[in-house]
Scaffold this active site. Structure first.
Site, PDB file in Angstrom:
ATOM      1  N   ASP A 143     -17.950  19.431 -45.548  1.00  0.00           N
ATOM      2  CA  ASP A 143     -18.224  19.891 -44.183  1.00  0.00           C
ATOM      3  C   ASP A 143     -18.315  18.788 -43.142  1.00  0.00           C
ATOM      4  O   ASP A 143     -17.840  18.962 -42.027  1.00  0.00           O
ATOM      5  CB  ASP A 143     -19.526  20.696 -44.176  1.00  0.00           C
ATOM      6  CG  ASP A 143     -19.708  21.513 -42.905  1.00  0.00           C
ATOM      7  OD1 ASP A 143     -18.707  22.000 -42.364  1.00  0.00           O
ATOM      8  OD2 ASP A 143     -20.854  21.671 -42.458  1.00  0.00           O
ATOM      9  N   ARG A 183     -24.572  30.924 -35.909  1.00  0.00           N
ATOM     10  CA  ARG A 183     -24.879  29.970 -34.849  1.00  0.00           C
ATOM     11  C   ARG A 183     -24.907  30.694 -33.504  1.00  0.00           C
ATOM     12  O   ARG A 183     -24.200  31.675 -33.294  1.00  0.00           O
ATOM     13  CB  ARG A 183     -23.834  28.855 -34.791  1.00  0.00           C
ATOM     14  CG  ARG A 183     -23.807  27.951 -36.007  1.00  0.00           C
ATOM     15  CD  ARG A 183     -22.949  26.721 -35.712  1.00  0.00           C
ATOM     16  NE  ARG A 183     -21.676  27.064 -35.098  1.00  0.00           N
ATOM     17  CZ  ARG A 183     -20.549  27.323 -35.756  1.00  0.00           C
ATOM     18  NH1 ARG A 183     -20.550  27.288 -37.070  1.00  0.00           N
ATOM     19  NH2 ARG A 183     -19.429  27.603 -35.111  1.00  0.00           N
ATOM     20  N   HIS A 213     -16.521  16.949 -38.120  1.00  0.00           N
ATOM     21  CA  HIS A 213     -16.617  18.201 -38.873  1.00  0.00           C
ATOM     22  C   HIS A 213     -15.488  18.217 -39.908  1.00  0.00           C
ATOM     23  O   HIS A 213     -14.515  18.947 -39.768  1.00  0.00           O
ATOM     24  CB  HIS A 213     -16.499  19.361 -37.883  1.00  0.00           C
ATOM     25  CG  HIS A 213     -16.783  20.700 -38.439  1.00  0.00           C
ATOM     26  ND1 HIS A 213     -16.206  21.850 -37.956  1.00  0.00           N
ATOM     27  CD2 HIS A 213     -17.599  21.111 -39.449  1.00  0.00           C
ATOM     28  CE1 HIS A 213     -16.641  22.899 -38.616  1.00  0.00           C
ATOM     29  NE2 HIS A 213     -17.482  22.480 -39.535  1.00  0.00           N
ATOM     30  N   ARG A 272     -23.968  33.186 -46.797  1.00  0.00           N
ATOM     31  CA  ARG A 272     -23.886  31.790 -47.237  1.00  0.00           C
ATOM     32  C   ARG A 272     -24.481  31.569 -48.628  1.00  0.00           C
ATOM     33  O   ARG A 272     -25.330  32.324 -49.095  1.00  0.00           O
ATOM     34  CB  ARG A 272     -24.639  30.901 -46.241  1.00  0.00           C
ATOM     35  CG  ARG A 272     -24.050  30.897 -44.839  1.00  0.00           C
ATOM     36  CD  ARG A 272     -22.849  29.993 -44.748  1.00  0.00           C
ATOM     37  NE  ARG A 272     -22.169  30.075 -43.464  1.00  0.00           N
ATOM     38  CZ  ARG A 272     -21.386  29.110 -42.987  1.00  0.00           C
ATOM     39  NH1 ARG A 272     -21.213  28.000 -43.676  1.00  0.00           N
ATOM     40  NH2 ARG A 272     -20.766  29.268 -41.829  1.00  0.00           N
ATOM     41  N   CYS A 296     -12.560  28.390 -42.503  1.00  0.00           N
ATOM     42  CA  CYS A 296     -11.096  28.240 -42.542  1.00  0.00           C
ATOM     43  C   CYS A 296     -10.624  27.492 -43.780  1.00  0.00           C
ATOM     44  O   CYS A 296      -9.511  26.964 -43.804  1.00  0.00           O
ATOM     45  CB  CYS A 296     -10.602  27.537 -41.288  1.00  0.00           C
ATOM     46  SG  CYS A 296     -10.575  28.581 -39.821  1.00  0.00           S
ATOM     47  N   TYR A 312     -31.571  31.145 -39.038  1.00  0.00           N
ATOM     48  CA  TYR A 312     -30.253  30.945 -39.639  1.00  0.00           C
ATOM     49  C   TYR A 312     -29.977  29.451 -39.809  1.00  0.00           C
ATOM     50  O   TYR A 312     -30.321  28.624 -38.955  1.00  0.00           O
ATOM     51  CB  TYR A 312     -29.170  31.591 -38.773  1.00  0.00           C
ATOM     52  CG  TYR A 312     -27.774  31.162 -39.168  1.00  0.00           C
ATOM     53  CD1 TYR A 312     -27.163  31.683 -40.299  1.00  0.00           C
ATOM     54  CD2 TYR A 312     -27.090  30.197 -38.447  1.00  0.00           C
ATOM     55  CE1 TYR A 312     -25.905  31.272 -40.685  1.00  0.00           C
ATOM     56  CE2 TYR A 312     -25.823  29.782 -38.823  1.00  0.00           C
ATOM     57  CZ  TYR A 312     -25.231  30.319 -39.941  1.00  0.00           C
ATOM     58  OH  TYR A 312     -23.991  29.893 -40.327  1.00  0.00           O
ATOM     59  N   LYS A 365     -25.695  20.728 -38.406  1.00  0.00           N
ATOM     60  CA  LYS A 365     -24.847  20.585 -37.223  1.00  0.00           C
ATOM     61  C   LYS A 365     -25.558  19.840 -36.093  1.00  0.00           C
ATOM     62  O   LYS A 365     -24.945  19.042 -35.386  1.00  0.00           O
ATOM     63  CB  LYS A 365     -24.389  21.956 -36.721  1.00  0.00           C
ATOM     64  CG  LYS A 365     -23.762  22.856 -37.781  1.00  0.00           C
ATOM     65  CD  LYS A 365     -22.497  22.287 -38.386  1.00  0.00           C
ATOM     66  CE  LYS A 365     -21.806  23.344 -39.241  1.00  0.00           C
ATOM     67  NZ  LYS A 365     -20.669  22.841 -40.004  1.00  0.00           N
ATOM     68  N   SER A 420     -15.123  26.318 -39.107  1.00  0.00           N
ATOM     69  CA  SER A 420     -15.893  26.975 -40.165  1.00  0.00           C
ATOM     70  C   SER A 420     -15.169  28.227 -40.647  1.00  0.00           C
ATOM     71  O   SER A 420     -14.541  28.942 -39.876  1.00  0.00           O
ATOM     72  CB  SER A 420     -17.285  27.359 -39.653  1.00  0.00           C
ATOM     73  OG  SER A 420     -18.042  26.214 -39.356  1.00  0.00           O
TER      74      SER A 420
END
Length: 682
Positions: free
Chosen positions: A364, A139, A317, A463, A341, A288, A297, A339
């Site tokens: 998410d 991001r 989130h 990812r 975590c 991305y 997002k 993110s």
């Protein structure tokens, strides 16, 4: 063709309104037909309007585009108008209206293979690998903006001009300038794909519909995984309102410089802008996922938050999971972590305790509303997982490892010579005997331990993009249009020191403060998270990169949800990542985290298993099941030193004053004062 108008001022004004619509409208009926098919041709960009002192205006038509799939005439007027307007600006050669079918998906795969943007992974079933330009891997928070008339609509007024960290504002005038420097002609030589998609089950009262226009077939393939996409969405939408997304990689053809890894991007001009007043998102220069999959997002969190505030719900989130204990009691919890975590690992946990079952609703994002009975209910607006690959293994997340064996798009992982994948932390047997590893930067014969920190096999933010429906433990109600009942809210992050394993807020207002005061180590999901030194960053509600409006108003919105008839859930905070002086984790984590969830279930049932501490309610001795774990230093795991808490209060106070300032609700100042008072008594 040049059309010249010699007119007075009024006629010039008319032309300014007329330019992007009338010429395209005049060409809608231009078709060429054969016995097999009809191809519709429309007008592209009207590139230049020149007004002289004599009030003459010239309009130069530059390009035509061909509708190669679908029909503009079959679309609802608002959808058609959106496509025509943006096609006129971006000048694609072709327009392709997506239907979400299997045949279409195969066509997109073939297109990506032909261009070299993806490679097959024959070790698995229908899996693919994309390797991006190394300049396009995360991001781009510094280039992500909310466009509003007033800056304070977007972000709090900081103290003494300190740079704000809670959303970046751009004026409509600046956005117009930036847009016009990027988008005109950006799709020349390429195809514009029109992707209708639903965030949430199609037709659910929770759900919202979007339309993304993109020149990336990679985006089409991944959006088909991550959302409900296709013709059914258009039928449900009709001529209703929808969120409008425009995305371009910013590399029109012919290329002016070579691509890196066959990955089109324009990293020097990346911009991701959200325009709430127009219900539009404009993303340029990055392929991305977080920047190009606009349903994720951009729509589900930043726009979702704006819509949620308007309509009285929450867009967060957060993962959503169901936990069933040995007695058959089932509860649902939502949890907010930054993110990388552990959201996906928790959402797909394989519990270590016998008789417990975890089922996944989402990993998410959660959209939550109170029903007519006052119960908070949640849906997962997504239809897939866009998870961080490094660290995922049969030990840490066996469910995810089973999930990605088919129908998955991997991005920036390493590839083995027998067609498999590899990353840091994957199982030892991931590389077959005799097989070699090629890194995400295409370094052949990459060896583990070969300067691995500086030259990892897979990018730290690599990812996997996989369909939720094939997850082995998806909850039976994961697509229930009414959502699942939320019994507890969990906040958490990476805190190596000071923060206990688990604590419960004293009440709803204190719980909102706990979310507002969240801090965590930076992660690789953002562009500043990959450095050697790990920064402890403020990340309120794990939403810092995703706020769509003023954080002070966001807090007021949360506080406003408590009054009756709403039955607000209990709020908790967890920290799986506390370490000892040697840097070793004090808690085993992963499947053992079910022990913490079990204690949360007890508290939801109002069992007397908690005692007060300066930061909240912590487990009474013996109430947290640690049987069979061996030597766990429970004292250290739950200790909070006076020095740490006082330092934490100083950091929170500084952050609130500098970043939120006069926009912070008085209730949050009061909660900070309460925490400071408890710290003084220690």
């Amino acid at each position: 063709m040049v059309v010249r108008f010699f007119a007075g001022v009024s006629r010039c004004k008319t032309l300014a309104l007329f330019q992007c619509n009338s010429f395209a409208s005049a060409c809608r009926s231009r078709t060429t037909s054969t016995s097999r098919q009809a191809t519709t041709t429309g007008l592209g960009l009207i590139t230049r309007i020149n007004a002289s002192p004599l009030k003459s205006v010239s309009v130069e038509q530059k390009r035509l585009y061909t509708v190669v799939k679908g029909s503009l005439s079959s679309l609802a007027p608002k959808v058609r108008s959106f496509i025509e307007e943006k096609a006129a600006i971006c000048q694609p050669d072709n327009v392709y209206i997506c239907d979400g079918s299997d045949a279409e998906n195969q066509q997109m795969i073939d297109t990506l293979l032909e261009s070299g943007m993806i490679q097959p992974l024959p070790k698995y079933d229908n899996c693919w690998l994309a390797l991006t330009d190394p300049a396009d891997v995360a991001r781009v928070e510094k280039q992500t903006f909310i466009v509003t008339k007033e800056k304070r609509q977007t972000t709090p007024t900081t103290l003494n001009g300190i740079a704000g960290q809670l959303a970046k504002w751009m004026s409509p005038e600046d956005f117009s300038k930036q847009f016009n420097e990027r988008f005109p002609g950006c799709m020349k030589g390429r195809t514009m794909y029109a992707i209708p998609f639903s965030m949430g089950p199609v037709g659910s009262p929770f759900s919202k519909i979007g339309m993304e226009l993109t020149d990336s077939a990679y985006v089409v393939v991944c959006t088909r995984i991550m959302t409900r996409m296709g013709a059914d969405v258009l039928k449900t939408l009709g001529d209703g309102e929808f969120v409008r997304g425009l995305h371009s990689m910013g590399r029109p053809l012919p290329l002016t410089k070579p691509l890196v890894n066959n990955w089109p991007c324009n990293s020097e001009k990346i911009m991701v802008a959200h325009i709430p007043d127009k219900n539009e998102i404009a993303s340029f220069g990055s392929g991305y996922g977080g920047n190009s999959l606009l349903g994720k997002k951009c729509f589900a969190l930043r726009f979702g938050g704006i819509l949620a505030k308007r309509e009285g719900w929450l867009a967060e989130h957060m993962l959503i999971l169901g936990i069933t204990n040995p007695q058959g009691v089932k509860k649902y919890v939502v949890a907010a972590f930054p993110s990388a975590c552990g959201k996906t690992n928790l959402a797909m946990m394989t519990p270590s305790l016998p008789g417990y079952k975890i089922e996944c609703v989402g990993d998410d994002i959660a959209w939550m509303r109170f029903d007519s009975e006052g119960q908070l209910r949640a849906i997962n607006p997504e239809a897939g997982f866009f998870g961080v690959a490094p660290g995922t293994s049969m030990k840490t997340n066996p469910i995810a490892m089973k999930l990605v064996q088919s129908n998955t798009v991997f991005t920036n992982v390493a590839k083995t010579s027998d067609g498999g994948v590899y990353w840091k932390g994957i199982d030892d047997d991931a590389v077959s005997p005799g097989a070699t590893i090629t890194s995400w930067k295409r370094q052949e014969n990459w060896q583990p331990g070969d300067n691995e920190n500086e030259n990892p096999a897979a990018h730290p933010n690599a990812r996997f993009c996989a369909p939720a429906a094939q997850c082995p433990i998806m909850d039976p109600a994961w697509e229930d249009s009414a959502g699942v009942p939320v019994d507890a809210i969990i906040f958490g992050g990476r805190r190596p020191k000071g923060v206990p394993l688990i604590y419960e807020s004293f009440n709803w207002q204190h719980g909102v403060f706990v979310g507002a005061a969240m801090r965590s180590e930076a992660t690789a999901a953002a562009e500043h998270g990959g450095g050697k030194k790990k920064m402890i960053m403020h990340d309120p509600f794990a939403m810092r990169p995703f706020f769509g409006y003023n954080f002070g108003d966001y807090l007021r919105h949360w506080l406003s949800l408590e009054p009756s008839p709403h039955k607000v859930p209990k709020i908790f905070h967890v920290n799986w990542f506390r370490t000892n002086d040697e840097g070793e984790f004090l808690w085993p984590g992963f499947g053992e985290n079910v022990r913490v969830l079990s204690w949360i279930m007890d508290r939801v049932a109002n069992k007397d298993v908690a005692m007060e501490s300066p930061i909240g309610l912590i487990p009474k001795p013996g109430s947290l099941n640690v049987e069979g774990l061996g030597d766990i230093d429970m004292k250290e795991l739950f200790s909070v030193s006076p020095e740490f808490l006082r330092d934490e209060c100083v950091e929170i106070d500084k952050y609130f004053k500098e970043q939120v300032n006069e926009d912070l609700p008085r209730e949050m100042w009061q909660e900070l004062a309460n925490l400071q008072a408890r710290a003084r008594k220690m």
